[in-house]
Design an enzyme around this catalytic site. Structure first.
Site, PDB file in Angstrom:
ATOM      1  N   SER A 135     -12.174 -31.633  86.967  1.00  0.00           N
ATOM      2  CA  SER A 135     -11.614 -31.466  88.310  1.00  0.00           C
ATOM      3  C   SER A 135     -10.950 -30.312  88.600  1.00  0.00           C
ATOM      4  O   SER A 135     -10.456 -29.702  87.438  1.00  0.00           O
ATOM      5  CB  SER A 135     -10.384 -32.602  88.605  1.00  0.00           C
ATOM      6  OG  SER A 135      -9.579 -32.539  89.735  1.00  0.00           O
ATOM      7  N   PRO A 141      -0.037 -26.374  86.127  1.00  0.00           N
ATOM      8  CA  PRO A 141       0.586 -27.833  85.455  1.00  0.00           C
ATOM      9  C   PRO A 141       1.514 -28.565  86.667  1.00  0.00           C
ATOM     10  O   PRO A 141       1.742 -29.760  86.163  1.00  0.00           O
ATOM     11  CB  PRO A 141       1.310 -27.167  84.444  1.00  0.00           C
ATOM     12  CG  PRO A 141       1.495 -25.676  84.806  1.00  0.00           C
ATOM     13  CD  PRO A 141       0.323 -25.298  85.515  1.00  0.00           C
ATOM     14  N   HIS A 143       0.530 -29.122  89.657  1.00  0.00           N
ATOM     15  CA  HIS A 143      -0.251 -29.734  90.378  1.00  0.00           C
ATOM     16  C   HIS A 143       0.127 -31.364  90.941  1.00  0.00           C
ATOM     17  O   HIS A 143       0.431 -31.973  90.116  1.00  0.00           O
ATOM     18  CB  HIS A 143      -1.783 -29.738  90.214  1.00  0.00           C
ATOM     19  CG  HIS A 143      -2.928 -29.806  91.160  1.00  0.00           C
ATOM     20  ND1 HIS A 143      -3.220 -30.994  91.832  1.00  0.00           N
ATOM     21  CD2 HIS A 143      -3.686 -29.164  91.912  1.00  0.00           C
ATOM     22  CE1 HIS A 143      -3.966 -31.144  92.504  1.00  0.00           C
ATOM     23  NE2 HIS A 143      -4.407 -29.754  92.924  1.00  0.00           N
ATOM     24  N   LYS A 157      -7.001 -34.004  81.212  1.00  0.00           N
ATOM     25  CA  LYS A 157      -8.503 -33.328  81.197  1.00  0.00           C
ATOM     26  C   LYS A 157      -8.656 -32.126  80.646  1.00  0.00           C
ATOM     27  O   LYS A 157      -9.632 -31.786  80.055  1.00  0.00           O
ATOM     28  CB  LYS A 157      -8.663 -33.311  82.730  1.00  0.00           C
ATOM     29  CG  LYS A 157      -8.807 -34.589  83.324  1.00  0.00           C
ATOM     30  CD  LYS A 157      -9.382 -34.785  84.699  1.00  0.00           C
ATOM     31  CE  LYS A 157      -9.623 -35.999  85.514  1.00  0.00           C
ATOM     32  NZ  LYS A 157     -10.769 -36.523  85.010  1.00  0.00           N
TER      33      LYS A 157
END
Length: 227
Positions: A135, A141, A143, A157
């Site tokens: 993604s 960090p 987000h 992820k």
């Protein structure tokens, strides 16, 4: 003499909205590929046709996914934790909905441990190529996606992506934007690195286009060129 047999590709997350498209596209190109799917439940298997080439397993449990990996040439990872909206949200009252992850289905368990198990299984059988669909947003960090359900999904992820990069297996990581359930093959696709596209108006892509990009990486890979 070149090996002309079709490439056997396992699609994990094959019961999902994007994974099912990839699985279907591979099945339609049976002269080039032998498609396999890995899903989490028998219901998911039935939804995509219930064929014998669809395996049921839990990516969080390494032993349960081993049979699906036997004899494959390539792997497409399309598994992901999915946050759920807490009940009771009323948009007419303003505010923002709250999200949660079900027990055992947090990003750490699905996007880190689950993907690590898949990479290890692929390495054990000598897979020649892995495509991992991730993604956009992982460079930040803070987000908003990381705050959903306190799951830090993009952080986990990225940890899995780094594990893949360090595995020694040839790989491609596709960090897709917002996924749309629209017809593919219509819009021009833009490609960039390090979340550059998040600074533009182009932040979305159809699931069908993501699926096609996954397969095209195999088509162009010299590691899997059997013709």
């Amino acid at each position: 003499m070149a090996d002309s047999r079709p490439t056997t590709v396992l699609v994990t997350g094959a019961g999902g909205r994007t994974g099912s498209i990839v699985y279907k596209k591979l099945k339609e190109r049976s002269d080039e590929y032998v498609a396999r799917g890995l899903v989490t439940t028998q219901d998911s298997k039935e939804k995509i046709g219930g064929a014998e080439d669809v395996f049921v397993g839990d990516i969080r449990e390494a032993e349960s996914i081993t049979p699906a990996f036997q004899g494959i040439d390539a792997l497409i990872i399309l598994t992901s934790a999915v946050p759920k909206m807490k009940p009771g949200f009323d948009p007419s009252k303003g505010g923002r909905p709250e999200f949660y992850y079900e027990d055992g289905a947090y990003p750490e368990q699905v996007d880190w441990i689950g993907q690590k198990n898949q990479i290890d299984a692929a390495k054990a059988v000598g897979v020649k190529q892995i495509v991992l669909v991730g993604s956009m947003g992982g460079t930040n960090p803070n987000h908003p996606l990381n705050s959903l359900g306190n799951g830090n999904i993009l952080i986990w992820k990225r940890k899995a992506e780094q594990y893949l990069a360090d595995s020694g297996i040839p790989y491609t990581i596709i960090r897709a934007g917002g996924l749309q359930d629209k017809e593919g093959g219509v819009r021009e696709l833009l490609v960039a690195k390090d979340d550059v596209l998040l600074q533009t108006d182009t932040k979305s892509i159809t699931r069908s286009d993501v699926a096609e990009v996954c397969i095209q990486y195999f088509t162009s890979s010299p590691l899997l060129n059997r013709h």
